[in-house]
Design a protein around this motif. Structure first.
Motif, short mmCIF file in Angstrom:
data_model
loop_
_atom_site.label_atom_id
_atom_site.label_comp_id
_atom_site.label_asym_id
_atom_site.label_seq_id
_atom_site.Cartn_x
_atom_site.Cartn_y
_atom_site.Cartn_z
N GLY A 79 0.78 -1.23 0.00
CA GLY A 79 0.00 0.00 0.00
C GLY A 79 0.81 1.28 0.00
N GLU A 80 2.11 1.18 -0.15
CA GLU A 80 2.93 2.41 -0.14
C GLU A 80 3.93 2.40 -1.28
OE1 GLU A 80 5.33 2.71 3.46
OE2 GLU A 80 5.45 0.56 3.55
N PRO A 81 4.27 3.58 -1.73
CA PRO A 81 3.80 4.91 -1.37
C PRO A 81 2.38 5.18 -1.88
CG PRO A 81 5.84 5.00 -2.68
CD PRO A 81 5.34 3.62 -2.72
N VAL A 82 1.71 6.11 -1.22
CA VAL A 82 0.39 6.54 -1.68
C VAL A 82 0.55 7.21 -3.04
CG1 VAL A 82 -1.54 8.09 -1.20
CG2 VAL A 82 -0.47 6.80 0.66
N GLY A 83 -0.31 6.86 -3.98
CA GLY A 83 -0.23 7.45 -5.32
C GLY A 83 0.53 6.61 -6.32
N GLN A 84 1.03 5.44 -5.90
CA GLN A 84 1.76 4.58 -6.82
C GLN A 84 0.81 3.96 -7.85
OE1 GLN A 84 3.29 1.05 -4.82
NE2 GLN A 84 1.57 1.08 -3.41
N ASP A 85 1.38 3.46 -8.96
CA ASP A 85 0.59 2.76 -9.97
C ASP A 85 0.10 1.43 -9.41
OD1 ASP A 85 1.02 4.79 -11.79
OD2 ASP A 85 2.64 3.74 -12.84
N THR A 86 -0.97 0.92 -10.00
CA THR A 86 -1.53 -0.37 -9.57
C THR A 86 -0.62 -1.52 -9.98
OG1 THR A 86 -3.74 0.54 -9.80
CG2 THR A 86 -3.55 -1.85 -9.68
N LEU A 87 -0.09 -1.47 -11.21
CA LEU A 87 0.75 -2.54 -11.75
C LEU A 87 2.12 -2.00 -12.12
CD1 LEU A 87 -1.87 -4.28 -14.07
CD2 LEU A 87 -1.14 -5.03 -11.79
N ASP A 88 3.12 -2.86 -12.13
CA ASP A 88 4.50 -2.45 -12.47
C ASP A 88 4.72 -2.55 -13.98
OD1 ASP A 88 4.28 -5.23 -12.31
OD2 ASP A 88 6.39 -5.49 -11.82
N THR A 89 3.92 -1.78 -14.72
CA THR A 89 3.99 -1.79 -16.18
C THR A 89 4.25 -0.40 -16.75
OG1 THR A 89 1.58 -1.56 -16.26
CG2 THR A 89 2.47 -3.80 -16.41
N ALA A 90 4.86 0.47 -15.98
CA ALA A 90 5.07 1.85 -16.41
C ALA A 90 5.96 1.91 -17.64
CB ALA A 90 5.69 2.67 -15.28
N THR A 91 5.59 2.78 -18.56
CA THR A 91 6.45 3.05 -19.71
C THR A 91 7.20 4.36 -19.51
OG1 THR A 91 4.58 4.08 -20.85
CG2 THR A 91 5.02 1.75 -21.32
N ASN A 92 6.74 5.17 -18.56
CA ASN A 92 7.40 6.42 -18.22
C ASN A 92 8.39 6.16 -17.08
OD1 ASN A 92 8.21 8.97 -17.49
ND2 ASN A 92 6.21 9.64 -16.73
N MET A 93 9.67 6.16 -17.40
CA MET A 93 10.69 5.86 -16.40
C MET A 93 11.00 7.05 -15.50
SD MET A 93 11.53 2.66 -16.61
CE MET A 93 9.80 2.33 -16.88
N ASP A 94 10.28 8.17 -15.70
CA ASP A 94 10.46 9.35 -14.85
C ASP A 94 9.37 9.47 -13.79
OD1 ASP A 94 12.74 10.19 -16.25
OD2 ASP A 94 11.52 11.18 -17.77
N GLY A 95 8.53 8.46 -13.63
CA GLY A 95 7.49 8.51 -12.63
C GLY A 95 8.06 8.64 -11.23
#
Length: 199
Positions: free
Chosen positions: A135-151
């Protein structure tokens, strides 16, 4: 006392991190870190003298995470920046999250600093454990599939800080996304060696 009778010791400090998912067993990063030797020497001397700093003590208090330690080009090649350990004012390139690892505050062995020493060895390890639960950090994506490596929670740098807000270490690594579908734990070991005669 003659000069030849004075003991000479070379004190060494080295660090290593492992970032893994303790539920799946997947190891995400294994890497050596950089030490801010000036800040480390100040912290060690003040700890031995039981002195405090201007804003707090010199013990390890927080592990801080950032997302600007690397750049990635259009074909996916990763360029690693140099760690910020040459000045006492060194800091993460872009801090996006911080977690308390002082067990007296965190109240958890999953976020703690411990000492490990085996009798008759010339070194001791400071083992810092920092766990980012689902559950942390608050505001994280639901899945580890980000294409933006600057998140904000795509981490590529982390550091240990004293309660006096001094950076002790800095490590830069390939980006790792913290998302709600996995727990991440960092095991950060700092080895303090007072002699190399046994190496």
């Amino acid at each position: 006392m003659s000069v030849s009778k004075i003991e000479k010791s070379l004190i060494g400090v080295e660090g290593h991190i492992t970032i893994w998912d303790p539920d799946s067993g997947d190891v995400l990063v294994r890497r050596r870190n950089a030490i801010n030797f000036e800040n480390m020497s100040i912290a060690l001397a003040n700890l031995l003298a039981n002195e405090t700093g201007s804003t707090g003590s010199y013990h390890i208090s927080t592990m801080r995470f950032g997302n600007a330690g690397t750049t990635i080009d259009g074909v996916g090649a990763v360029t690693y920046k140099a760690p910020n350990t040459s000045l006492t004012s060194g800091a993460l390139y872009n801090q996006t999250f911080s977690k308390t690892v002082d067990e007296s505050i965190s109240g958890s062995a999953d976020n703690s600093v411990e000492v490990s020493h085996a009798s008759a060895t010339l070194y001791s390890d400071v083992v810092v454990t920092c766990t980012l639960d689902y559950g942390e950090p608050v505001g994280q994506d639901t899945l580890d599939t980000a294409t933006n490596m600057d998140g904000d929670y795509v981490f590529d740098e982390l550091a240990l800080y004293t309660a006096n807000d001094d950076l002790l270490t800095h490590v830069i690594f390939h980006p790792v996304q913290k998302s709600a579908n996995r727990k991440i734990q960092v095991i950060y070991t700092i080895r303090l060696r007072t002699s190399y005669s046994d190496v």
